[in-house]
Design an enzyme around this catalytic site. Structure first.
Site, PDB file in Angstrom:
ATOM      1  N   HIS A 151       0.878  -1.184   0.000  1.00 41.71           N
ATOM      2  CA  HIS A 151       0.000   0.000   0.000  1.00 41.71           C
ATOM      3  C   HIS A 151       0.906   1.221   0.000  1.00 41.71           C
ATOM      4  O   HIS A 151       1.952   1.208   0.648  1.00 41.71           O
ATOM      5  CB  HIS A 151      -0.825   0.064   1.298  1.00 41.71           C
TER       6      HIS A 151
ATOM      7  N   CYS B  35      -2.770   3.165   8.843  1.00 37.56           N
ATOM      8  CA  CYS B  35      -3.882   2.384   8.283  1.00 37.56           C
ATOM      9  C   CYS B  35      -4.945   2.023   9.299  1.00 37.56           C
ATOM     10  O   CYS B  35      -6.008   1.534   8.942  1.00 37.56           O
ATOM     11  CB  CYS B  35      -3.386   1.155   7.547  1.00 37.56           C
TER      12      CYS B  35
HETATM   13  N1  ARG Z   1      -3.928  -7.224   6.787  1.00 41.93           N
HETATM   14  C1  ARG Z   1      -4.315  -6.032   6.125  1.00 41.93           C
HETATM   15  C2  ARG Z   1      -4.209  -6.225   4.621  1.00 41.93           C
HETATM   16  O1  ARG Z   1      -3.306  -6.831   4.170  1.00 41.93           O
HETATM   17  C3  ARG Z   1      -3.468  -4.870   6.561  1.00 41.93           C
HETATM   18  C4  ARG Z   1      -3.888  -3.557   5.968  1.00 41.93           C
HETATM   19  C5  ARG Z   1      -3.040  -2.425   6.397  1.00 41.93           C
HETATM   20  N2  ARG Z   1      -3.450  -1.243   5.780  1.00 41.93           N
HETATM   21  C6  ARG Z   1      -2.704  -0.302   5.208  1.00 41.93           C
HETATM   22  N3  ARG Z   1      -3.264   0.748   4.741  1.00 41.93           N
HETATM   23  N4  ARG Z   1      -1.421  -0.469   5.048  1.00 41.93           N
HETATM   24  O2  ARG Z   1      -5.035  -5.811   3.854  1.00 41.93           O
END
Ligand code: ARG
Length: 302
Positions: free
Chosen positions: A200, A296
């Site tokens: 991300h 997040c």
């Molecule tokens: N386990 C979640 C996923 O992989 C973690 C999300 C974390 N979010 C972020 N914006 N980095 O989707």
């Protein structure tokens, strides 16, 4: 409403026809939404950080860490909203991902709803949509087609300005960014992500102001690096070990003054202090097991 001349998808430095600090201003965010972590866990593996962590979450500890996060935002003066937990949706706590809150060009309060890349997470969006519906937000689905788009995980509002910096590749797909650009009538800097540890954009770019950011250069293509270098006056590199092990780039500067971040990222935090920020260190280690940290876990409301 005429389209702003600069409202386009920008992929490379030569296409950037506006200085980010000349973009129309946007009022500061006033609210923070967090999701209660009652059912948070690692139950499946959809990113590299989750490998080996299934079933390893200490829920009591996760709750204490989440409470400290909530207290931190409350202490900074934000209105805190809490979304109820939902059994079977362990990643719902990552509130940055299911939507992108915005003011439409008309001024209307809206949320662009995500279409999660992983089937395991798709059920989260309706719960977040219901929360917005209760608050009279206009809900926008970016497309009829099912194009992955993961809200504020990949799309970052430029602090104080009507512009968006966006990542694509692992989760959000480029077509969604074109639709976001049209819907909001703002320029969208589109950066391809190339390292699976930084799946991300909020794991490898942390915007401090419209001209300053922390970043992990290796997470981007050469084209993306050049675009960021062109767009920002100051880019501070986060050491790779702190960015991967502590998700230091997932720290959050909500107000140009404070940087809320996982504890222990010494060099990143020294760099943040050198930028004049007050560093607020928190323990988010239970959430790191799932590939997430401060940025997040919350949603900022305009
Ligand atoms: N386990 C979640 C996923 O992989 C973690 C999300 C974390 N979010 C972020 N914006 N980095 O989707």
């Amino acid at each position: 409403m005429p389209t702003a001349a600069s409202a386009r998808l920008v992929h490379r430095a030569s296409e950037l026809d506006v200085a980010l600090n000349d973009l129309p201003t946007r009022p500061p965010e006033v609210g923070v939404v967090l999701a209660d972590p009652a059912f948070f866990d690692v139950e499946y593996v959809i990113n590299a950080h989750m490998v080996g962590n299934i079933g390893s979450v200490d829920r009591a500890r996760a709750r204490r860490q989440w409470e400290a996060l909530r207290q931190t935002y409350a202490g900074l003066g934000y209105d805190i909203h809490v979304l109820d937990p939902v059994p079977g949706l362990p990643d719902l706590v990552f509130m940055a991902n299911q939507s992108f809150p915005a003011r439409l060009p008309t001024g209307q309060w809206a949320a662009l709803l995500s279409y999660m890349h992983a089937p395991e997470r798709r059920g989260e969006v309706e719960h977040v949509a219901a929360w917005y519906r209760d608050r009279d937000a206009h809900l926008v689905h970016l497309a009829d087609a099912e194009v992955p788009f993961e809200g504020m995980g990949d799309c970052l509002w430029l602090p104080g300005r009507r512009g968006v910096v966006a990542g694509h590749g692992f989760r959000t797909q480029p077509r969604a960014l074109g639709l976001l650009c049209e819907t909001l009538d703002v320029p969208v800097l589109a950066l391809e992500l190339v390292d699976a540890r930084f799946y991300h954009l909020d794991t490898c770019l942390s915007l401090i102001t419209e001209s300053t950011a922390l970043w992990v250069p290796d997470a981007f293509t050469a084209e993306g690096r050049q675009l960021l270098q062109q767009a920002f006056d100051t880019l501070v590199e986060v050491p790779l070990d702190e960015a991967t092990e502590l998700l230091a780039c997932n720290g959050h500067c909500p107000d140009r003054q404070h940087f809320i971040v996982q504890a222990g990222a010494e060099r990143t935090n020294a760099a943040a202090r050198a930028l004049g920020l007050t560093v607020l260190e928190l323990d988010t280690t239970e959430f790191l097991k799932s590939g997430g940290s401060v940025y997040c876990m919350k949603l900022m409301l305009p």
